[in-house]
Design a protein around this motif. Structure first.
Motif, mmCIF file in Angstrom:
data_model
loop_
_atom_site.group_PDB
_atom_site.id
_atom_site.type_symbol
_atom_site.label_atom_id
_atom_site.label_comp_id
_atom_site.label_asym_id
_atom_site.label_seq_id
_atom_site.Cartn_x
_atom_site.Cartn_y
_atom_site.Cartn_z
ATOM 1 N N LEU A 36 23.865 -18.469 -25.028
ATOM 2 C CA LEU A 36 23.822 -17.018 -24.872
ATOM 3 C C LEU A 36 24.144 -16.318 -26.191
ATOM 4 C CD1 LEU A 36 23.491 -14.496 -23.183
ATOM 5 C CD2 LEU A 36 25.871 -14.741 -22.411
ATOM 6 N N ARG A 37 25.114 -16.839 -26.944
ATOM 7 C CA ARG A 37 25.443 -16.248 -28.246
ATOM 8 C C ARG A 37 24.215 -16.266 -29.163
ATOM 9 N NH1 ARG A 37 30.253 -19.218 -27.753
ATOM 10 N NH2 ARG A 37 29.441 -20.827 -29.148
ATOM 11 N N GLU A 38 23.530 -17.407 -29.190
ATOM 12 C CA GLU A 38 22.351 -17.527 -30.047
ATOM 13 C C GLU A 38 21.209 -16.650 -29.539
ATOM 14 O OE1 GLU A 38 21.356 -21.624 -30.590
ATOM 15 O OE2 GLU A 38 23.363 -22.164 -31.297
ATOM 16 N N PHE A 39 21.082 -16.560 -28.226
ATOM 17 C CA PHE A 39 20.034 -15.735 -27.632
ATOM 18 C C PHE A 39 20.256 -14.258 -27.971
ATOM 19 C CE2 PHE A 39 18.310 -13.688 -23.615
ATOM 20 C CZ PHE A 39 16.979 -13.818 -23.987
ATOM 21 N N LYS A 40 21.496 -13.786 -27.823
ATOM 22 C CA LYS A 40 21.791 -12.381 -28.086
ATOM 23 C C LYS A 40 21.675 -12.056 -29.571
ATOM 24 C CE LYS A 40 25.208 -10.502 -25.703
ATOM 25 N NZ LYS A 40 26.525 -10.296 -25.053
ATOM 26 N N ALA A 41 21.991 -13.015 -30.445
ATOM 27 C CA ALA A 41 21.840 -12.781 -31.873
ATOM 28 C C ALA A 41 20.369 -12.686 -32.265
ATOM 29 C CB ALA A 41 22.518 -13.900 -32.663
ATOM 30 N N MET A 42 19.511 -13.339 -31.497
ATOM 31 C CA MET A 42 18.076 -13.377 -31.788
ATOM 32 C C MET A 42 17.352 -12.118 -31.320
ATOM 33 S SD MET A 42 15.426 -16.199 -30.220
ATOM 34 C CE MET A 42 15.423 -15.363 -28.612
ATOM 35 N N LEU A 43 17.872 -11.439 -30.310
ATOM 36 C CA LEU A 43 17.126 -10.381 -29.623
ATOM 37 C C LEU A 43 16.798 -9.145 -30.462
ATOM 38 C CD1 LEU A 43 18.605 -10.247 -26.006
ATOM 39 C CD2 LEU A 43 16.282 -10.869 -26.688
ATOM 40 N N PRO A 44 17.739 -8.544 -31.203
ATOM 41 C CA PRO A 44 17.431 -7.260 -31.853
ATOM 42 C C PRO A 44 16.243 -7.353 -32.799
ATOM 43 C CG PRO A 44 19.789 -7.697 -31.890
ATOM 44 C CD PRO A 44 19.139 -8.955 -31.432
ATOM 45 N N GLY A 45 15.416 -6.314 -32.788
ATOM 46 C CA GLY A 45 14.269 -6.289 -33.680
ATOM 47 C C GLY A 45 13.158 -5.413 -33.131
ATOM 48 N N VAL A 46 12.061 -5.385 -33.881
ATOM 49 C CA VAL A 46 10.851 -4.668 -33.484
ATOM 50 C C VAL A 46 9.771 -5.697 -33.211
ATOM 51 C CG1 VAL A 46 9.087 -3.004 -34.194
ATOM 52 C CG2 VAL A 46 11.479 -2.660 -34.868
#
Length: 275
Positions: A36-46
């Motif tokens: 989940l930590r890695e998933f949430k770190a990956m999410l932000p962006g366009v």
């Protein structure tokens, strides 16, 4: 009786104890928490499906098989995320709040729109991507983008990389105007510059990955002049991993650099040539 006692002993030996079950559950939760930590770190962006839209037209797909263009922007929002979806085709904008949490050793999500819980998903990790099931369909998320929607024609949203550009259009007296910190992204991001003493000019960047044939991927910078927003006046291209791309057309100069740094060149605004 002896057979019953032997069976009971075997069952007891093979069955996990409450402590073993708790340890197993704790282990699954720890794995899920890391994921989940890695998933949430990956999410932000366009994210944008510009390439999908361009090539469905280029390949002359039937109208009923085509998808509209979407731009998805995900930003942190408290303990969750805000997801804004813009459709240039329809002019519609939607907003949702995304929350992620661990339940029973699994990553789960809740999407909320207009203050109402809209749908829930359960995510599992498969090597380098995460697959979410629920909400009437699947979503696949990775560091390169998202795939979601109808399995027969899913939206393919590629992660965009931001560029910061300077633009120098020629003015009516022959000198050059100068605009810095013009921001756009490489998935069809556009920017327009207007002024009283020069024509309206625009630029767009695409990170082109060809849908068919053997052409190599390219980073392409398009330029526009006046009110025609469909046909580019000119364009330049380079390797998709290059950090910079630029063009000099005499009536306009542009230089774009990957990232968020401000680049201030030495420009002779009278002749348009470098100092």
């Amino acid at each position: 009786m002896r057979a019953l006692l032997i069976s009971a002993a075997i069952f007891a030996a093979c069955s996990p104890t409450v402590d073993a079950q708790d340890r197993q559950s704790d282990g699954l939760n720890k794995i899920a928490e890391r994921d989940l930590r890695e998933f949430k770190a990956m999410l932000p962006g366009v994210y944008d499906n510009q390439e999908q839209v361009y090539f469905q037209e280029n390949l002359d797909l039937p109208q009923d098989k085509r998808l509209p263009r979407l731009t998805l922007t995900i930003t942190p929002d408290g303990n969750g995320f805000k997801a804004v979806t813009d459709s240039p085709t329809t002019g519609r904008t939607t907003e949702a709040r995304l929350e992620y949490f661990i339940k029973e050793g699994q990553i789960q999500s809740r999407e909320t729109r207009e203050g109402q819980a809209d749908c829930d998903r359960i995510f599992t990790r498969n090597l380098e991507h995460f697959r979410g099931e629920g909400c009437g369909g699947a979503v696949i998320a990775s560091d390169t983008g998202f795939v979601f929607g109808d399995p027969d024609r899913p939206f393919k949203m590629r992660r965009a990389q931001m560029f910061k550009c300077w633009v120098s259009p020629q003015k009516t007296d022959g000198s050059y105007a100068f605009y810095n910190d013009v921001v756009l992204h490489d998935q069809g991001g556009r920017a327009w510059v207007t002024g009283d003493d020069h024509p309206r000019v625009g630029l767009k960047i695409r990170n082109v990955v060809w849908a068919a044939g053997n052409n190599r991927p390219s980073l392409v910078l398009y330029t526009y002049k006046g009110d025609d927003e469909d046909k580019a006046a000119s364009y330049a291209w380079t390797s998709p991993d290059e950090p910079r791309i630029g063009i000099n057309l005499r009536w306009m100069q542009v230089s774009c650099t990957r990232g968020s740094d401000t680049i201030t060149p030495g420009i002779n605004l009278k002749t348009g040539s470098g100092q």
